[in-house]
Design a protein around this motif. Structure first.
Motif, PDB file in Angstrom:
ATOM      1  N   THR A  59      -3.017  -0.856  14.068  1.00 27.25           N
ATOM      2  CA  THR A  59      -1.752  -2.408  14.188  1.00 27.25           C
ATOM      3  C   THR A  59      -2.730  -2.580  15.392  1.00 27.25           C
ATOM      4  O   THR A  59      -2.043  -3.379  15.878  1.00 27.25           O
ATOM      5  CB  THR A  59      -0.751  -1.654  13.873  1.00 27.25           C
ATOM      6  N   THR A  86      -2.172   1.472   6.609  1.00 24.89           N
ATOM      7  CA  THR A  86      -1.535   0.229   6.547  1.00 24.89           C
ATOM      8  C   THR A  86      -1.014   0.255   8.459  1.00 24.89           C
ATOM      9  O   THR A  86      -1.971  -0.051   9.039  1.00 24.89           O
ATOM     10  CB  THR A  86      -0.070   0.539   6.370  1.00 24.89           C
ATOM     11  N   ARG A  87      -1.021  -1.498   8.054  1.00 30.33           N
ATOM     12  CA  ARG A  87      -0.630  -2.100   9.396  1.00 30.33           C
ATOM     13  C   ARG A  87       1.062  -2.423   9.108  1.00 30.33           C
ATOM     14  O   ARG A  87       1.460  -3.048   8.992  1.00 30.33           O
ATOM     15  CB  ARG A  87      -1.335  -3.644   9.369  1.00 30.33           C
ATOM     16  N   LYS A  88       1.313  -2.291  11.156  1.00 26.40           N
ATOM     17  CA  LYS A  88       2.678  -1.803  11.069  1.00 26.40           C
ATOM     18  C   LYS A  88       3.437  -3.555  11.173  1.00 26.40           C
ATOM     19  O   LYS A  88       2.475  -4.001  11.839  1.00 26.40           O
ATOM     20  CB  LYS A  88       3.355  -0.788  12.145  1.00 26.40           C
ATOM     21  N   TYR A  94       5.264  -1.946   6.374  1.00 31.93           N
ATOM     22  CA  TYR A  94       4.220  -1.273   6.300  1.00 31.93           C
ATOM     23  C   TYR A  94       3.193  -2.472   5.729  1.00 31.93           C
ATOM     24  O   TYR A  94       4.467  -3.297   4.593  1.00 31.93           O
ATOM     25  CB  TYR A  94       3.726  -0.113   6.581  1.00 31.93           C
ATOM     26  N   GLU A  95       1.919  -2.600   5.604  1.00 29.44           N
ATOM     27  CA  GLU A  95       1.266  -4.168   5.114  1.00 29.44           C
ATOM     28  C   GLU A  95      -0.149  -3.370   4.723  1.00 29.44           C
ATOM     29  O   GLU A  95      -0.569  -2.480   4.939  1.00 29.44           O
ATOM     30  CB  GLU A  95       1.220  -5.408   5.032  1.00 29.44           C
ATOM     31  N   GLY A  96      -0.536  -3.508   2.789  1.00 25.38           N
ATOM     32  CA  GLY A  96      -1.752  -3.149   2.452  1.00 25.38           C
ATOM     33  C   GLY A  96      -2.791  -3.688   3.655  1.00 25.38           C
ATOM     34  O   GLY A  96      -2.688  -5.095   4.351  1.00 25.38           O
ATOM     35  N   THR A  97      -4.297  -3.356   3.629  1.00 25.27           N
ATOM     36  CA  THR A  97      -5.312  -3.850   4.285  1.00 25.27           C
ATOM     37  C   THR A  97      -6.433  -4.499   3.577  1.00 25.27           C
ATOM     38  O   THR A  97      -6.712  -3.506   2.189  1.00 25.27           O
ATOM     39  CB  THR A  97      -5.333  -2.715   5.488  1.00 25.27           C
ATOM     40  N   SER A 188       1.966   1.011   0.630  1.00 27.45           N
ATOM     41  CA  SER A 188       2.402   0.329   1.903  1.00 27.45           C
ATOM     42  C   SER A 188       3.850   0.723   2.106  1.00 27.45           C
ATOM     43  O   SER A 188       4.311  -0.185   2.916  1.00 27.45           O
ATOM     44  CB  SER A 188       1.892  -1.388   2.897  1.00 27.45           C
ATOM     45  N   SER A 189       3.771   1.344   1.713  1.00 33.83           N
ATOM     46  CA  SER A 189       5.194   1.675   1.682  1.00 33.83           C
ATOM     47  C   SER A 189       5.900   2.824   3.222  1.00 33.83           C
ATOM     48  O   SER A 189       6.627   3.307   3.317  1.00 33.83           O
ATOM     49  CB  SER A 189       6.063   2.863   0.668  1.00 33.83           C
ATOM     50  N   GLN A 193      -0.307   6.383   4.613  1.00 33.47           N
ATOM     51  CA  GLN A 193      -1.239   5.800   3.326  1.00 33.47           C
ATOM     52  C   GLN A 193      -2.391   5.579   4.030  1.00 33.47           C
ATOM     53  O   GLN A 193      -2.152   4.672   4.511  1.00 33.47           O
ATOM     54  CB  GLN A 193      -0.136   4.650   2.438  1.00 33.47           C
ATOM     55  N   GLY A 194      -2.908   6.096   3.176  1.00 36.74           N
ATOM     56  CA  GLY A 194      -4.838   5.666   2.842  1.00 36.74           C
ATOM     57  C   GLY A 194      -5.680   6.324   2.714  1.00 36.74           C
ATOM     58  O   GLY A 194      -5.411   7.393   1.983  1.00 36.74           O
TER      59      GLY A 194
END
Length: 214
Positions: A59, A86-88, A94-97, A188-189, A193-194
């Motif tokens: 992030t 994920t990105r904070k 968080y959101e997926g990338t 993205s919870s 995660q990744g």
């Protein structure tokens, strides 16, 4: 039984590759840790990935947009983050990338089948979606579905359960000039995660397929 010889799968000549096929993500870019969390045992240590909280550095490095890797220009040792996490966001969610691989083709065999090999070094409650030249195509060309409970990211590791995916790419999806492969990890919870890549390779159709220039 005699000698057993393993021959890695291959459909055609290599057009480009990213990484080293060794079931680890250690060759990719591992950032410096947050100064607040430095573990002095791993300062100037070859296992840089052992530092705490490296997932959060994504992030910091990519606050507004995701990683873009250009074949022939970028260097996976400095330009490919070691984990697609994920990105904070500002609201602490968080959101997926979506990462991009950009590459050029001088000619395209529109009737042939290209092969995209993606080897994962680990995954944790993640999904990998693959799209070609259309980030919004639905459904994606390929998806792993939900995979992984390795906890490699949490435990400061660099590899877990190995997975290899061989994806057919119809030549009609490609074009002369610049092309883009989109790699989306939408789960993205949480921050942990990744997935980590081991190696990615794009192969041309087998040589016995005629090349049609477009």
């Amino acid at each position: 039984m005699g000698d057993l010889a393993f021959e890695p799968p291959r459909g055609g000549p290599t057009l480009w590759e990213i990484g080293i096929p060794d079931r680890s993500a250690a060759e990719f870019y591992i950032p410096d840790p947050d100064p607040n969390y430095i573990n002095k045992l791993y300062v100037n240590h070859p296992d840089r990935f052992r530092q705490y909280g490296l997932w959060a550095r994504y992030t910091d490095l990519y606050p507004d947009g995701d990683l873009v890797y250009t074949v022939g220009v970028s260097d996976y040792k400095t330009d490919w983050f070691f984990a697609q996490v994920t990105r904070k966001k500002d609201d602490d969610k968080y959101e997926g990338t979506t990462w991009q691989i950009k590459f050029n083709l001088e000619t395209v065999n529109q009737t042939g089948t290209y092969k995209l090999r993606i080897a994962l070094a680990t995954a944790y409650v993640a999904e990998l979606q693959v799209r070609v030249n259309n980030q919004n195509s639905n459904p994606p060309l390929f998806t792993t579905g939900l995979i992984g409970h390795d906890n490699t990211i949490t435990r400061h590791g660099i590899h877990g359960i190995y997975r290899l995916y061989s994806i057919d790419v119809n030549g009609a999806l490609l074009m002369e000039g610049e092309n883009t492969i989109f790699l989306t990890q939408p789960m993205s919870s949480s921050a942990l995660q990744g997935l980590m890549y081991d190696y990615i390779r794009l192969e041309a159709p087998p040589p016995n397929n005629s090349t049609k220039k477009i």
